[in-house]
Motif scaffolding. Structure first.
Motif, short mmCIF file in Angstrom:
data_model
loop_
_atom_site.label_atom_id
_atom_site.label_comp_id
_atom_site.label_asym_id
_atom_site.label_seq_id
_atom_site.Cartn_x
_atom_site.Cartn_y
_atom_site.Cartn_z
N MET A 155 0.86 -1.18 0.00
CA MET A 155 0.00 0.00 0.00
C MET A 155 0.89 1.23 0.00
SD MET A 155 -3.12 -0.97 2.54
CE MET A 155 -2.02 -1.17 3.91
N LEU A 156 0.59 2.16 -0.88
CA LEU A 156 1.43 3.34 -1.03
C LEU A 156 0.79 4.57 -0.39
CD1 LEU A 156 2.27 2.72 -4.79
CD2 LEU A 156 3.75 2.24 -2.84
N GLY A 157 1.63 5.45 0.11
CA GLY A 157 1.16 6.71 0.68
C GLY A 157 2.21 7.77 0.44
N THR A 158 1.86 9.02 0.70
CA THR A 158 2.84 10.08 0.48
C THR A 158 3.66 10.34 1.74
OG1 THR A 158 1.18 11.71 1.06
CG2 THR A 158 1.49 11.27 -1.28
N THR A 159 4.74 11.07 1.58
CA THR A 159 5.66 11.35 2.68
C THR A 159 5.59 12.83 3.03
OG1 THR A 159 7.39 11.95 1.15
CG2 THR A 159 7.29 9.64 1.83
N ARG A 160 6.31 13.16 4.09
CA ARG A 160 6.47 14.53 4.50
C ARG A 160 7.19 15.35 3.41
NH1 ARG A 160 7.77 16.30 10.25
NH2 ARG A 160 6.62 14.52 11.02
N GLN A 161 8.17 14.71 2.76
CA GLN A 161 8.91 15.40 1.70
C GLN A 161 7.97 15.82 0.57
OE1 GLN A 161 10.01 12.84 3.28
NE2 GLN A 161 12.17 13.06 3.75
N PHE A 162 7.00 14.97 0.30
CA PHE A 162 6.02 15.33 -0.73
C PHE A 162 5.31 16.61 -0.32
CE2 PHE A 162 1.41 15.18 -1.46
CZ PHE A 162 1.38 15.34 -2.82
N LEU A 163 4.85 16.67 0.92
CA LEU A 163 4.16 17.86 1.41
C LEU A 163 5.08 19.08 1.35
CD1 LEU A 163 2.33 16.28 4.48
CD2 LEU A 163 1.30 16.95 2.32
N ASP A 164 6.33 18.89 1.78
CA ASP A 164 7.29 19.99 1.76
C ASP A 164 7.43 20.55 0.34
OD1 ASP A 164 7.84 19.69 4.42
OD2 ASP A 164 9.64 18.49 4.13
N TYR A 165 7.57 19.61 -0.59
CA TYR A 165 7.82 20.02 -1.96
C TYR A 165 6.67 20.82 -2.54
CZ TYR A 165 10.97 19.46 -5.82
OH TYR A 165 11.90 19.70 -6.78
N PHE A 166 5.45 20.44 -2.13
CA PHE A 166 4.29 21.12 -2.69
C PHE A 166 3.75 22.21 -1.75
CE2 PHE A 166 4.59 17.42 -5.33
CZ PHE A 166 4.17 17.86 -6.56
N ASN A 167 4.61 22.64 -0.82
CA ASN A 167 4.23 23.74 0.07
C ASN A 167 2.98 23.45 0.89
OD1 ASN A 167 5.93 26.35 -0.23
ND2 ASN A 167 5.79 25.48 -2.28
N LEU A 168 2.86 22.23 1.38
CA LEU A 168 1.68 21.87 2.15
C LEU A 168 2.10 21.54 3.58
CD1 LEU A 168 0.18 19.37 -0.45
CD2 LEU A 168 -0.66 21.69 0.01
N LYS A 169 1.23 21.89 4.53
CA LYS A 169 1.52 21.57 5.92
C LYS A 169 1.03 20.18 6.26
CE LYS A 169 0.63 24.84 9.36
NZ LYS A 169 0.45 26.25 9.64
N SER A 170 -0.11 19.81 5.69
CA SER A 170 -0.62 18.45 5.92
C SER A 170 -1.50 18.06 4.75
CB SER A 170 -1.42 18.40 7.22
OG SER A 170 -2.71 18.89 6.98
N LEU A 171 -1.90 16.81 4.74
CA LEU A 171 -2.75 16.34 3.64
C LEU A 171 -4.07 17.10 3.60
CD1 LEU A 171 -2.16 12.49 3.69
CD2 LEU A 171 -1.51 14.11 1.91
N ASP A 172 -4.46 17.65 4.76
CA ASP A 172 -5.71 18.42 4.78
C ASP A 172 -5.64 19.64 3.87
OD1 ASP A 172 -6.75 16.69 6.54
OD2 ASP A 172 -6.30 17.89 8.32
N ASP A 173 -4.41 20.09 3.59
CA ASP A 173 -4.26 21.27 2.74
C ASP A 173 -4.42 20.97 1.26
OD1 ASP A 173 -3.79 22.69 4.97
OD2 ASP A 173 -1.63 22.86 4.72
N LEU A 174 -4.51 19.69 0.92
CA LEU A 174 -4.73 19.37 -0.50
C LEU A 174 -6.08 19.94 -0.91
CD1 LEU A 174 -3.67 15.62 -0.87
CD2 LEU A 174 -2.61 17.57 -1.96
N PRO A 175 -6.17 20.53 -2.08
CA PRO A 175 -7.45 21.08 -2.51
C PRO A 175 -8.50 19.97 -2.52
CG PRO A 175 -5.76 21.38 -4.22
CD PRO A 175 -5.11 20.67 -3.08
N SER A 176 -9.72 20.31 -2.14
CA SER A 176 -10.73 19.26 -2.17
C SER A 176 -11.24 19.14 -3.59
CB SER A 176 -11.87 19.59 -1.21
OG SER A 176 -12.39 20.83 -1.54
N LEU A 177 -11.61 17.94 -3.92
CA LEU A 177 -12.03 17.68 -5.30
C LEU A 177 -13.53 17.83 -5.41
CD1 LEU A 177 -9.80 14.61 -5.99
CD2 LEU A 177 -9.39 16.98 -6.59
N ALA A 178 -13.95 18.25 -6.58
CA ALA A 178 -15.38 18.42 -6.80
C ALA A 178 -16.06 17.08 -6.61
CB ALA A 178 -15.61 18.93 -8.21
N GLU A 179 -17.16 17.09 -5.89
CA GLU A 179 -17.91 15.86 -5.72
C GLU A 179 -18.50 15.48 -7.07
OE1 GLU A 179 -18.75 13.50 -3.46
OE2 GLU A 179 -16.99 14.38 -2.47
#
Lengths: 184, 286, 184
Positions: free
Chosen positions: A144-168
């Motif tokens: 099972m794959l997941g993202t890392t802290r480095q991924f968040l750092d690279y995309f200027n995100l503090k946590s996964l909650d900062d990912l834009p929400s997708l249109a339902e």
């Protein structure tokens, strides 16, 4: 010496974001620097970045000073080639891992409808943007794959909650599907 | 509409930029000769491959066909889109493109859905999930994935939009402990990479080979920054016969790889000189 | 956008000092930036460094922003952390350079199937285990990499001959490895 300026010196010579704890570690016990003092000095530092070409940002692993987007076109000229654009396959794979984690390769394939390119996963693992976070209890125990802290750092995100929400996506009523039988 | 049961619609890759061709040799689709490319399906044959590459897969193509005609995913005219998709896949087959199995699978699935729709309603087995629902869900999921990928690409990114701000600090470094590596770890890494590259079976490298490779490294290092060096200076007699042979073989290997040149000044028995390839150019530039 | 601030952004992201000529090259002709304007903007930048942890310095090869000496004791602590372990990618890259030298980055990429991370090569060069031993006569004249004496010393090898050959490694039982190496 002002604490905010010392923090600036530390951050301008660090090669990665530094957390509050890590910043605290730069001071000897006899300097008596409390974490709360560091916190307020960081605020002061942020304020002092006004009018400068750089800004203080907090990402998943901590604080860093980075140049503002407005200077992108000049800073980019350090490198002759333009920063490489990621392919759609790469972005789609990464997006599924980010938004749908934990996710297996098979699940990625199912959603995208095509086989996952092994070199994309390899590049993601090597860049430390993605990691194996466990195994699914299925035959073959797929990763099972997941993202890392480095991924968040690279995309200027503090946590996964900062990912834009997708249109339902709209729910659907199958029986309403028009049965246009063209040519029939 | 054409006799071929082909309901074409304008199909162009999302990126566009494809030339329009008017006269072209044509194909046979479903046993019917097509004399002219359908008016609104202007894809020059050579471009088909490019066109296929513009899509990430069968879902992407299907989604494109649906969006192109402004259908909501929730009310796709299945039969209509099916014909279009299948016709498209057929056309690609005519041009002998290697169709990924995924495209054919999708075509089969669409054909199945369509055939079910043609049957009287009650013939549908209740327990089985309506294949349309499954397709809708897949399409919706894929569209969301595309949207997510787009969002991700617009996020400000380090080394594209922002760069780490750094000042120079050449202060004497406090001695820093370095990670330790054992030869065993190195061996395992090498074994792994070779296993992956599947080279074990093809390349048998003998012991001698490494010493020649090492000597190649030495010779190149000796030549670095120099316009040329005398051939003899590459040899160390104290190494004995074996050492001399290894050096000679290394020089020959380097010559074969066009990494060095050997030149001789005028006259028989004149000394030989070895120079790195491209040294003359570099020398002139300095 | 103030020219002095643009120059700050450029210098904060440059990895080496930049001369006046080089700085001029960061601007497109249509931006109409004269060298004299750059010169006076640099003066302004110098003035704006008051109160910052860094200063503008002109070295033999050009201008750079550097941390003031006063901050040395804090900045030096970047390197106090524990050494981490080298990554798989690092070890594989080193192994390929050792066994397949002289080898170019492209060749390493070809065998490993993924792009070589620049920081790995940098670390290898900094540790003096690897060096550039020439350039291949191909477009772009790619660097050829080989190992150093320090590499041999570190691994207690007299010469590359002491590296186990592929034939020996084939079918090598991992558990037996220490024995094989001890016997070599």
């Amino acid at each position: 010496m002002k604490l905010a300026t010392i923090l600036q010196a530390i951050l301008l010579t660090a090669d990665k974001p530094l957390s509050l704890e890590q910043l605290e570690g730069y001071f000897a016990p006899e300097e008596h620097i409390a974490r709360s003092a560091i916190r307020s000095a960081l605020q002061e530092l942020q304020g002092s970045c006004d009018g400068q070409s750089f800004e203080l940002v907090e990402t998943a692993s901590g604080f860093r000073l980075q140049t503002r987007v407005a200077f992108q076109s000049w800073v980019q000229r350090h490198h002759e080639e333009k920063p490489s654009k990621y392919s759609r396959a790469f972005l789609e794979t990464l997006a599924l891992i980010a938004w749908r984690q934990p996710i297996t390769r098979a699940e990625i394939e199912e959603i995208r409808g095509v086989a996952v390119n092994a070199s994309i996963i390899k590049t993601l693992l090597e860049r430390d943007w993605v990691r194996v976070i466990g195994h699914k209890e299925l035959p073959g125990r797929p990763e099972m794959l997941g993202t890392t802290r480095q991924f968040l750092d690279y995309f200027n995100l503090k946590s996964l909650d900062d990912l834009p929400s997708l249109a339902e996506m709209k729910g659907l009523d199958v029986d309403q599907l028009p049965l246009v039988l063209a040519g029939a | 509409m054409m006799e071929t049961g082909f309901t074409p619609s304008p199909v162009l890759p999302p990126q566009g930029g494809m030339g329009v061709q008017t006269e072209m040799p044509f194909a046979v689709v479903r046993g019917e000769k097509i004399v002219a490319m359908p008016e609104d399906l202007y894809i020059p044959p050579d471009a088909l491959e490019v066109f296929l590459e513009a899509f990430e897969g069968p879902l992407d193509l299907l989604l494109y066909l649906i969006r192109r005609q402004n259908f909501d995913i929730c009310d796709i005219p299945i039969a209509h889109i099916t014909e279009q998709y299948v016709a498209y896949v057929e056309l690609m087959k005519e041009f002998n493109l290697d169709l990924a199995a995924e495209y054919l699978l999708m075509a089969a699935m669409l054909a199945e859905i369509k055939s079910r729709l043609l049957l009287p309603r009650q013939a549908m087995v209740d327990e089985e999930e309506d294949p349309r629902a499954q397709l809708m869900r897949q399409l919706q999921e894929y569209e969301q994935c595309k949207q997510a990928a787009g969002e991700l690409d617009t996020l400000p990114r380090l080394e594209r939009d922002h760069w780490l701000a750094q000042t120079a600090a050449d202060f004497p470094r406090l001695p820093r402990p370095q990670p330790q590596v054992s030869l065993q770890e190195l061996l395992l890494a090498f074994q792994d990479v070779l296993k992956r590259a599947d080279m074990f079976s093809h390349h048998q490298i003998r012991r001698e080979h490494l010493s020649i490779r090492e000597r190649m490294t030495h010779v190149l290092a000796l030549l670095q920054g120099k316009a040329f060096v005398p051939f003899e200076s590459l040899f160390r007699l104290e190494e004995g016969r074996r050492g001399v042979v290894v050096t000679l073989m290394a020089v020959l290997e380097l010559l074969k790889a066009h990494l060095i040149d050997v030149t001789q000044s005028e006259g028989a028995y004149a000394p030989l000189y070895v120079r790195p390839v491209g040294a003359v150019l570099e020398g002139a530039g300095i």
